[in-house]
Design a protein around this motif. Structure first.
Motif, short mmCIF file in Angstrom:
data_model
loop_
_atom_site.label_atom_id
_atom_site.label_comp_id
_atom_site.label_asym_id
_atom_site.label_seq_id
_atom_site.Cartn_x
_atom_site.Cartn_y
_atom_site.Cartn_z
N ASP A 1 0.29 0.07 -7.00
CA ASP A 1 0.27 -0.53 -8.32
C ASP A 1 1.12 -1.81 -8.30
O ASP A 1 2.20 -1.82 -7.69
N VAL B 1 0.84 -1.19 0.00
CA VAL B 1 0.00 0.00 0.00
C VAL B 1 0.88 1.25 0.00
O VAL B 1 2.10 1.17 0.20
N GLU B 2 0.25 2.37 -0.22
CA GLU B 2 0.91 3.66 -0.07
C GLU B 2 0.09 4.48 0.91
O GLU B 2 -1.12 4.61 0.75
N ALA C 1 -4.24 9.19 4.44
CA ALA C 1 -4.90 8.50 3.33
C ALA C 1 -4.04 7.33 2.88
O ALA C 1 -2.82 7.40 2.88
N GLN D 1 -3.86 3.93 -0.11
CA GLN D 1 -4.37 3.32 -1.33
C GLN D 1 -3.50 2.12 -1.66
O GLN D 1 -2.37 2.02 -1.19
N MET D 2 -4.05 1.22 -2.46
CA MET D 2 -3.28 0.06 -2.91
C MET D 2 -2.17 0.53 -3.83
O MET D 2 -2.34 1.47 -4.59
N MET E 1 -8.85 0.83 4.20
CA MET E 1 -7.86 1.87 3.91
C MET E 1 -7.78 2.90 5.03
O MET E 1 -6.71 3.43 5.32
#
Length: 160
Positions: free
Chosen positions: A90, A55-56, A85, A87-88, A74
């Protein structure tokens, strides 16, 4: 099939006991089902077979490890890593960062060390099953040993 991977080497360096379980990796996999397919292939409880998700959080890489039958929150991930915040990551970026292929990403022995959190609920199990650094190979170890070897913290990460 060789069981020497950066992941198993990291576990040995950490001095933790682990067993290896190999299975036939499905070539027609959907990325969201890899860990569930692994649980089925080795005959293990999906709650004890953990998936490694890159994740980031506020743009910085991190690693979340949760049961294969659950979904990542998340909001909880951002909180676990002290951010606002999440997010997955890439898949191609995750592969470059970790040195592992998707379906074989492990929290142990990644190319670049990032913060790791493991779902707190799995700490109740005597053993958990986590990817051993390549597709079709899992390691079985105590969850406390997984924390130690990954330099991780136990955090609530899954969606309700």
């Amino acid at each position: 099939m060789s069981t020497q991977t950066p992941s198993t080497q990291a576990l040995k360096r950490a001095g933790v006991d682990f067993d290896i379980r190999e299975y036939d990796y499905p070539h027609d996999h959907g990325h969201e089902r890899i860990a569930l397919q692994a649980a089925e292939a080795i005959g293990a409880d999906p709650a004890r077979v953990l998936k490694t998700l890159m994740v980031e959080v506020d743009g910085k890489p991190a690693c979340a490890v949760i049961p294969s039958d659950r979904t990542l929150s998340m909001k909880r991930v951002a909180t676990a890593f002290g951010g606002k915040a999440a997010q997955m990551m890439d898949a191609a970026k995750a592969e470059r960062l970790t040195g592992f292929h998707t379906g074989g990403i492990s929290p142990f022995g990644q190319r670049k060390r990032v913060p790791v959190a493991i779902e707190v609920a799995v700490m109740e199990f005597p053993t958990v099953v986590i990817n051993g650094g390549k597709r079709g190979m899992m390691v079985i170890l105590a969850p406390t040993d997984a924390l130690t070897a990954a330099g991780a913290t136990a955090q609530p990460l899954i969606a309700d």
